[in-house]
Design a protein around this motif. Sequence first.
Motif, PDB file in Angstrom:
ATOM      1  N   ALA A 542      14.610   8.007   1.813  1.00  0.00           N
ATOM      2  CA  ALA A 542      13.560   7.015   2.073  1.00  0.00           C
ATOM      3  C   ALA A 542      14.074   5.907   2.985  1.00  0.00           C
ATOM      4  O   ALA A 542      15.258   5.557   2.955  1.00  0.00           O
ATOM      5  CB  ALA A 542      13.060   6.427   0.754  1.00  0.00           C
ATOM      6  N   PHE A 543      13.154   5.381   3.771  1.00  0.00           N
ATOM      7  CA  PHE A 543      13.532   4.325   4.719  1.00  0.00           C
ATOM      8  C   PHE A 543      13.895   3.051   3.968  1.00  0.00           C
ATOM      9  O   PHE A 543      13.140   2.588   3.094  1.00  0.00           O
ATOM     10  CB  PHE A 543      12.374   4.056   5.685  1.00  0.00           C
ATOM     11  N   GLN A 544      15.061   2.510   4.287  1.00  0.00           N
ATOM     12  CA  GLN A 544      15.533   1.279   3.671  1.00  0.00           C
ATOM     13  C   GLN A 544      15.816   0.280   4.796  1.00  0.00           C
ATOM     14  O   GLN A 544      16.770   0.445   5.556  1.00  0.00           O
ATOM     15  CB  GLN A 544      16.808   1.515   2.843  1.00  0.00           C
ATOM     16  N   PRO A 545      14.986  -0.741   4.941  1.00  0.00           N
ATOM     17  CA  PRO A 545      15.186  -1.685   6.057  1.00  0.00           C
ATOM     18  C   PRO A 545      16.474  -2.477   5.894  1.00  0.00           C
ATOM     19  O   PRO A 545      16.917  -2.778   4.778  1.00  0.00           O
ATOM     20  CB  PRO A 545      13.954  -2.583   5.985  1.00  0.00           C
ATOM     21  N   LYS A 546      17.064  -2.772   7.049  1.00  0.00           N
ATOM     22  CA  LYS A 546      18.292  -3.550   7.042  1.00  0.00           C
ATOM     23  C   LYS A 546      17.987  -5.032   6.820  1.00  0.00           C
ATOM     24  O   LYS A 546      16.921  -5.524   7.181  1.00  0.00           O
ATOM     25  CB  LYS A 546      19.023  -3.377   8.371  1.00  0.00           C
ATOM     26  N   SER A 553      14.163 -11.607   5.972  1.00  0.00           N
ATOM     27  CA  SER A 553      14.342 -10.560   4.968  1.00  0.00           C
ATOM     28  C   SER A 553      13.627 -10.905   3.678  1.00  0.00           C
ATOM     29  O   SER A 553      14.089 -10.584   2.586  1.00  0.00           O
ATOM     30  CB  SER A 553      15.832 -10.338   4.688  1.00  0.00           C
ATOM     31  N   SER A 554      12.495 -11.563   3.812  1.00  0.00           N
ATOM     32  CA  SER A 554      11.721 -11.876   2.613  1.00  0.00           C
ATOM     33  C   SER A 554      11.077 -10.612   2.059  1.00  0.00           C
ATOM     34  O   SER A 554      11.023  -9.572   2.717  1.00  0.00           O
ATOM     35  CB  SER A 554      10.643 -12.916   2.946  1.00  0.00           C
ATOM     36  N   THR A 555      10.554 -10.723   0.852  1.00  0.00           N
ATOM     37  CA  THR A 555       9.959  -9.562   0.203  1.00  0.00           C
ATOM     38  C   THR A 555       8.749  -9.057   0.972  1.00  0.00           C
ATOM     39  O   THR A 555       8.555  -7.861   1.168  1.00  0.00           O
ATOM     40  CB  THR A 555       9.565  -9.916  -1.234  1.00  0.00           C
ATOM     41  N   ALA A 556       7.935  -9.945   1.446  1.00  0.00           N
ATOM     42  CA  ALA A 556       6.739  -9.547   2.192  1.00  0.00           C
ATOM     43  C   ALA A 556       7.121  -8.869   3.505  1.00  0.00           C
ATOM     44  O   ALA A 556       6.490  -7.881   3.920  1.00  0.00           O
ATOM     45  CB  ALA A 556       5.850 -10.766   2.456  1.00  0.00           C
ATOM     46  N   SER A 557       8.177  -9.351   4.160  1.00  0.00           N
ATOM     47  CA  SER A 557       8.606  -8.745   5.423  1.00  0.00           C
ATOM     48  C   SER A 557       9.155  -7.336   5.205  1.00  0.00           C
ATOM     49  O   SER A 557       8.888  -6.416   5.989  1.00  0.00           O
ATOM     50  CB  SER A 557       9.664  -9.622   6.094  1.00  0.00           C
ATOM     51  N   LEU A 558       9.939  -7.156   4.141  1.00  0.00           N
ATOM     52  CA  LEU A 558      10.468  -5.825   3.847  1.00  0.00           C
ATOM     53  C   LEU A 558       9.357  -4.831   3.544  1.00  0.00           C
ATOM     54  O   LEU A 558       9.370  -3.690   4.005  1.00  0.00           O
ATOM     55  CB  LEU A 558      11.448  -5.899   2.672  1.00  0.00           C
ATOM     56  N   VAL A 559       8.355  -5.250   2.751  1.00  0.00           N
ATOM     57  CA  VAL A 559       7.240  -4.361   2.431  1.00  0.00           C
ATOM     58  C   VAL A 559       6.446  -4.010   3.683  1.00  0.00           C
ATOM     59  O   VAL A 559       6.003  -2.868   3.877  1.00  0.00           O
ATOM     60  CB  VAL A 559       6.332  -5.034   1.374  1.00  0.00           C
ATOM     61  N   LYS A 560       6.286  -4.985   4.558  1.00  0.00           N
ATOM     62  CA  LYS A 560       5.533  -4.751   5.779  1.00  0.00           C
ATOM     63  C   LYS A 560       6.254  -3.742   6.687  1.00  0.00           C
ATOM     64  O   LYS A 560       5.634  -2.839   7.260  1.00  0.00           O
ATOM     65  CB  LYS A 560       5.341  -6.074   6.504  1.00  0.00           C
ATOM     66  N   ARG A 561       7.569  -3.863   6.790  1.00  0.00           N
ATOM     67  CA  ARG A 561       8.328  -2.935   7.633  1.00  0.00           C
ATOM     68  C   ARG A 561       8.324  -1.520   7.050  1.00  0.00           C
ATOM     69  O   ARG A 561       8.240  -0.509   7.772  1.00  0.00           O
ATOM     70  CB  ARG A 561       9.745  -3.441   7.799  1.00  0.00           C
ATOM     71  N   LYS A 562       8.438  -1.400   5.720  1.00  0.00           N
ATOM     72  CA  LYS A 562       8.376  -0.077   5.087  1.00  0.00           C
ATOM     73  C   LYS A 562       7.018   0.592   5.326  1.00  0.00           C
ATOM     74  O   LYS A 562       6.926   1.789   5.625  1.00  0.00           O
ATOM     75  CB  LYS A 562       8.637  -0.193   3.591  1.00  0.00           C
ATOM     76  N   LYS A 563       5.950  -0.201   5.210  1.00  0.00           N
ATOM     77  CA  LYS A 563       4.622   0.351   5.399  1.00  0.00           C
ATOM     78  C   LYS A 563       4.418   0.799   6.842  1.00  0.00           C
ATOM     79  O   LYS A 563       3.766   1.817   7.115  1.00  0.00           O
ATOM     80  CB  LYS A 563       3.579  -0.696   5.014  1.00  0.00           C
TER      81      LYS A 563
END
Length: 603
Positions: A542-546, A553-563
Amino acid sequence: METAPKPGRGVPPKKDKPQAKRKKPRRYWEEEATPSAAGASPGPPRKKARTADPRSRASRSAHIAPKSRFSKTASDRKKPPRTLSGAQDPFPGDVPAPLEGARKFCRIDKSKKLPHPKPKTQSKLEKAETQEEEASVRAARAELLLAEEPGFLVGEDGEDTAKILQTDIADAVDIASAAKHFDLNLRQFGPYRLNYSRTGRHLALGGRRGHVAALDWVTKKLMCEINVMEAVRDIHFLHSEALLAVAQNRWLYIYDNQGIELHCIRRCDRVTRLEFLPFHFLLATASETGFLTYLDVSVGKIVTALNARAGRLNVMAQNPYNAVIHLGHSNGTVSLWSPAVKEPLAKILCHRGGLRAVAVDSTGTYMATSGLDHQLKIFDLRGTFQPLSSRTLPQGAGHLAFSQRGLLVAGMGDVVNIWAGQGKASPPSLEQPYLTHRLSGHVHGLQFCPFEDVLGVGHSGGFTSMLVPGAAEPNFDGLENNPYRSRKQRQEWEVKALLEKVPAELICLDPRALAEVDVITLEQQKKERIERLGYDPDAKAAFQPKAKQKGRSSTASLVKRKKKVMDQEHRDKVRQSLEQQQKKKQDVAKPGARPSALDRFVR
């Protein structure tokens, strides 16, 4: 005081008679050289000075086009160096191999390719293909050296060849071939079973009343002769003429070519028939108790003992193509066996009554059977197992045998009938017999001699050697089966054969399937591995953003990049499915048909 000058020092050469260079005489195989200038002597041309090439070796090799191994043009061949005499080879370079001949000997199908092979596997496959191509080219070149050609007996003006007697054939052939027709009167210890060695030079005879003999039948030189004081049911050579297996009344014995007993195998008891697999070094035995036993003669151990569950086994034959054993049973069926499987590979219903004889040709394509219903049938073994032809015989055939060229012989009482076909790859025609011969006793064993147009018949009156034109392969491989090899050559061949021994586990119906990849088994192993581990180890992670700095690297930014990555993968899958559907529609659509507005609803 002045001294006379020494000869060769300070003395000017004489100018009266200039030294003329002696002209070298021209040989009859040399071409007459034309000198480029007056007074120039014929000799080897001087080599030109090599100039440095600014390009590197790698750059030079990059412009060389790949060449075919099958045929080379004159420009592709290397120019041979000139000799001191100035003569050149009129046929320089390697001998060009014919393309059709090379394709005939090629055994690798390049059309079948593995889906997405690994680099290491791909390199191994390319190396194997290169070696196979070189071997096929060598075989095509060596085919020119096969000077002997097979021939058949042809009658004049529609004459029936079945009416030609053996004495007539012996009178028409040369002295060496006529000496191969002879009779051995051995009524005291008959009937006899026989076996020829793989080279076709030696003959083994086993009488029912204990007489065992081995001889060089070409020179009529006797190697050994003993009486085992026990009933002999079958006899067979092992991998060479130095070892002999004899199935006696109780146990199986191994003798050497001097008649000395080497082994007594008591685990093989009540043996009725023997067959030897030369490439696997396996001796197959069929017994009265219904067991098929495989004995590895290289290590002296029994590989396996299979219970056929069909009563007494008295009919057995070997398929030379795939080393599968064919057993005939009393219920009219023929079962095919391999030492790697406990159950028969296939069962073929051949006759309404019990089987009397089974024989398989050298190519493994056709099988001949005869039963108690007096029927002689020929079956196709290429996956269909269907009868091709049949014939009703007056007495029924008790013994069958195929020759190297596809001739079929059947022993019926004291009569021997031989049928011929169109060639080696075609089944024999059962309409009209090719040759017929009547013996002085009932037939008890039949076998064609390898590489000789000779049929050996063992009967109650002894042994008879018949001449059958066109029965054997005229050319032999000197590295495999050499009838004229010495003792040293036989020993070296035996060591090489042991090193190239084929394991018994590789015996199957289709030997070409061993080089293929079993895709179904690989998929099954992958499913079992996923069930055992609980996850798919080969699946894409699974994709794991750096992690990024400055608050990105906030939670919302990580979720947005995964989506975003998941949406991109989904778009790719949808695009691939649409392309496949469009391709299917184009394949289904008929060429030249007029498009319709309703095509959009086609699924």
